[in-house]
Design a protein around this motif. Structure first.
Motif, mmCIF file in Angstrom:
data_model
loop_
_atom_site.group_PDB
_atom_site.id
_atom_site.type_symbol
_atom_site.label_atom_id
_atom_site.label_comp_id
_atom_site.label_asym_id
_atom_site.label_seq_id
_atom_site.Cartn_x
_atom_site.Cartn_y
_atom_site.Cartn_z
ATOM 1 N N GLY A 23 45.998 -44.789 -9.789
ATOM 2 C CA GLY A 23 45.660 -44.697 -8.827
ATOM 3 C C GLY A 23 45.835 -43.084 -8.503
ATOM 4 N N TYR A 24 47.177 -42.588 -9.343
ATOM 5 C CA TYR A 24 46.684 -41.424 -9.233
ATOM 6 C C TYR A 24 46.172 -40.677 -10.258
ATOM 7 C CZ TYR A 24 52.077 -41.358 -7.382
ATOM 8 O OH TYR A 24 52.929 -41.910 -6.518
ATOM 9 N N ALA A 25 45.359 -41.442 -11.402
ATOM 10 C CA ALA A 25 44.171 -40.799 -12.242
ATOM 11 C C ALA A 25 43.667 -41.300 -11.265
ATOM 12 C CB ALA A 25 44.539 -41.605 -13.609
ATOM 13 N N GLY A 26 42.929 -41.329 -10.249
ATOM 14 C CA GLY A 26 41.863 -41.407 -9.455
ATOM 15 C C GLY A 26 41.550 -40.833 -8.905
ATOM 16 N N ILE A 27 42.703 -40.147 -8.154
ATOM 17 C CA ILE A 27 43.078 -39.359 -7.333
ATOM 18 C C ILE A 27 42.858 -38.354 -7.924
ATOM 19 C CG2 ILE A 27 44.442 -38.135 -5.829
ATOM 20 C CD1 ILE A 27 46.079 -40.688 -5.259
ATOM 21 N N ALA A 28 42.802 -37.775 -8.962
ATOM 22 C CA ALA A 28 42.680 -36.774 -9.921
ATOM 23 C C ALA A 28 41.833 -36.817 -9.981
ATOM 24 C CB ALA A 28 43.738 -36.401 -11.110
ATOM 25 N N VAL A 29 40.769 -37.261 -11.007
ATOM 26 C CA VAL A 29 39.595 -37.736 -11.392
ATOM 27 C C VAL A 29 38.651 -37.028 -9.353
ATOM 28 C CG1 VAL A 29 37.416 -39.422 -11.473
ATOM 29 C CG2 VAL A 29 39.385 -39.364 -12.902
ATOM 30 N N ALA A 31 39.810 -35.782 -6.961
ATOM 31 C CA ALA A 31 40.029 -34.240 -6.409
ATOM 32 C C ALA A 31 39.203 -33.023 -7.581
ATOM 33 C CB ALA A 31 41.049 -34.013 -7.322
ATOM 34 N N ILE A 32 38.730 -33.514 -8.704
ATOM 35 C CA ILE A 32 38.074 -32.597 -9.861
ATOM 36 C C ILE A 32 36.407 -32.703 -9.658
ATOM 37 C CG2 ILE A 32 37.434 -32.856 -11.772
ATOM 38 C CD1 ILE A 32 40.426 -33.356 -13.293
ATOM 39 N N LEU A 33 36.151 -34.288 -9.053
ATOM 40 C CA LEU A 33 34.945 -33.846 -8.907
ATOM 41 C C LEU A 33 34.769 -33.271 -6.974
ATOM 42 C CD1 LEU A 33 34.128 -37.551 -9.082
ATOM 43 C CD2 LEU A 33 33.140 -35.860 -10.475
ATOM 44 N N VAL A 34 35.575 -33.518 -5.980
ATOM 45 C CA VAL A 34 35.096 -32.725 -5.131
ATOM 46 C C VAL A 34 35.420 -30.646 -5.642
ATOM 47 C CG1 VAL A 34 36.642 -31.941 -2.769
ATOM 48 C CG2 VAL A 34 36.629 -34.104 -3.446
ATOM 49 N N ILE A 35 36.231 -30.845 -6.187
ATOM 50 C CA ILE A 35 36.228 -29.450 -6.822
ATOM 51 C C ILE A 35 35.064 -29.027 -7.238
ATOM 52 C CG2 ILE A 35 37.707 -27.478 -8.443
ATOM 53 C CD1 ILE A 35 40.211 -29.140 -7.328
ATOM 54 N N ALA A 37 31.752 -30.523 -7.035
ATOM 55 C CA ALA A 37 30.915 -29.800 -5.856
ATOM 56 C C ALA A 37 31.072 -28.498 -5.103
ATOM 57 C CB ALA A 37 30.877 -31.243 -5.184
ATOM 58 N N LEU A 38 32.618 -28.658 -4.719
ATOM 59 C CA LEU A 38 32.372 -26.991 -3.841
ATOM 60 C C LEU A 38 32.250 -25.616 -4.427
ATOM 61 C CD1 LEU A 38 35.855 -27.448 -2.200
ATOM 62 C CD2 LEU A 38 34.355 -28.135 -1.368
ATOM 63 N N THR A 39 31.733 -25.939 -5.811
ATOM 64 C CA THR A 39 31.238 -25.057 -6.721
ATOM 65 C C THR A 39 30.069 -24.709 -7.463
ATOM 66 O OG1 THR A 39 32.350 -26.108 -9.156
ATOM 67 C CG2 THR A 39 33.478 -24.340 -8.154
ATOM 68 N N GLY A 40 29.237 -25.751 -5.807
ATOM 69 C CA GLY A 40 27.682 -25.163 -6.139
ATOM 70 C C GLY A 40 27.417 -26.891 -7.305
ATOM 71 N N ALA A 41 28.164 -27.609 -7.579
ATOM 72 C CA ALA A 41 27.359 -28.483 -8.354
ATOM 73 C C ALA A 41 26.542 -29.925 -7.259
ATOM 74 C CB ALA A 41 27.838 -29.255 -9.204
ATOM 75 N N GLY A 42 26.659 -30.108 -6.268
ATOM 76 C CA GLY A 42 26.256 -30.768 -5.577
ATOM 77 C C GLY A 42 26.397 -31.479 -4.197
ATOM 78 N N LEU A 43 25.832 -32.018 -3.524
ATOM 79 C CA LEU A 43 26.110 -32.862 -2.206
ATOM 80 C C LEU A 43 26.803 -34.061 -2.697
ATOM 81 C CD1 LEU A 43 27.154 -32.449 0.850
ATOM 82 C CD2 LEU A 43 24.581 -33.286 1.444
ATOM 83 N N VAL A 44 26.305 -34.851 -3.333
ATOM 84 C CA VAL A 44 26.204 -36.156 -4.519
ATOM 85 C C VAL A 44 27.820 -36.201 -4.596
ATOM 86 C CG1 VAL A 44 25.067 -37.748 -4.866
ATOM 87 C CG2 VAL A 44 23.849 -36.838 -3.556
ATOM 88 N N LEU A 45 27.608 -35.128 -5.766
ATOM 89 C CA LEU A 45 28.816 -35.090 -6.489
ATOM 90 C C LEU A 45 30.117 -35.206 -5.945
ATOM 91 C CD1 LEU A 45 29.686 -35.793 -8.749
ATOM 92 C CD2 LEU A 45 29.129 -32.832 -9.879
ATOM 93 N N GLY A 46 30.537 -34.363 -4.668
ATOM 94 C CA GLY A 46 30.720 -33.550 -3.587
ATOM 95 C C GLY A 46 31.139 -35.249 -2.465
ATOM 96 N N ILE A 48 30.510 -38.881 -3.377
ATOM 97 C CA ILE A 48 31.094 -39.856 -4.638
ATOM 98 C C ILE A 48 32.732 -39.504 -4.728
ATOM 99 C CG2 ILE A 48 30.931 -40.514 -6.810
ATOM 100 C CD1 ILE A 48 28.378 -39.744 -7.214
ATOM 101 N N GLY A 49 33.167 -37.799 -4.968
ATOM 102 C CA GLY A 49 33.983 -37.383 -5.159
ATOM 103 C C GLY A 49 35.859 -37.818 -4.298
ATOM 104 N N ALA A 50 34.559 -37.556 -3.310
ATOM 105 C CA ALA A 50 36.028 -37.377 -1.738
ATOM 106 C C ALA A 50 35.532 -39.383 -1.077
ATOM 107 C CB ALA A 50 35.088 -37.064 -0.440
ATOM 108 N N ILE A 51 34.643 -40.243 -2.256
ATOM 109 C CA ILE A 51 34.535 -41.487 -1.627
ATOM 110 C C ILE A 51 36.037 -41.408 -2.970
ATOM 111 C CG2 ILE A 51 33.905 -43.751 -1.635
ATOM 112 C CD1 ILE A 51 31.239 -42.008 -0.649
#
Length: 66
Positions: A23-29, A31-35, A37-46, A48-51
């Motif tokens: 579960g902690y590994a999933g949280i890390a993944v 968070a990385i996806l959200v970060i 996405a915030l740098t400009g990779a895309g809304l869909v990736l963000g 998915i990362g938030a979910i």
């Protein structure tokens, strides 16, 4: 801090500990996806990362409370 290295865990406790670590590994993944996405990779990736972040956090908290 408690040192549990010498205490034998039951199979259920071992499985629970592994699931919490996963579960902690999933949280890390998530968070990385959200970060990313915030740098400009895309809304869909963000999204998915938030979910992933929310579901992993919820599941980890539920497993820790067992």
């Amino acid at each position: 801090m408690c040192d549990d290295s010498r205490v034998a865990l039951t199979p259920r406790q071992q499985k629970k500990r592994q699931m919490v670590r996963t579960g902690y590994a999933g949280i890390a993944v998530g968070a990385i996806l959200v970060i990313i996405a915030l740098t400009g990779a895309g809304l869909v990736l963000g999204l998915i990362g938030a979910i992933v972040l929310v579901v992993s956090g919820w599941a980890t908290r539920a497993l820790r409370d067992l």
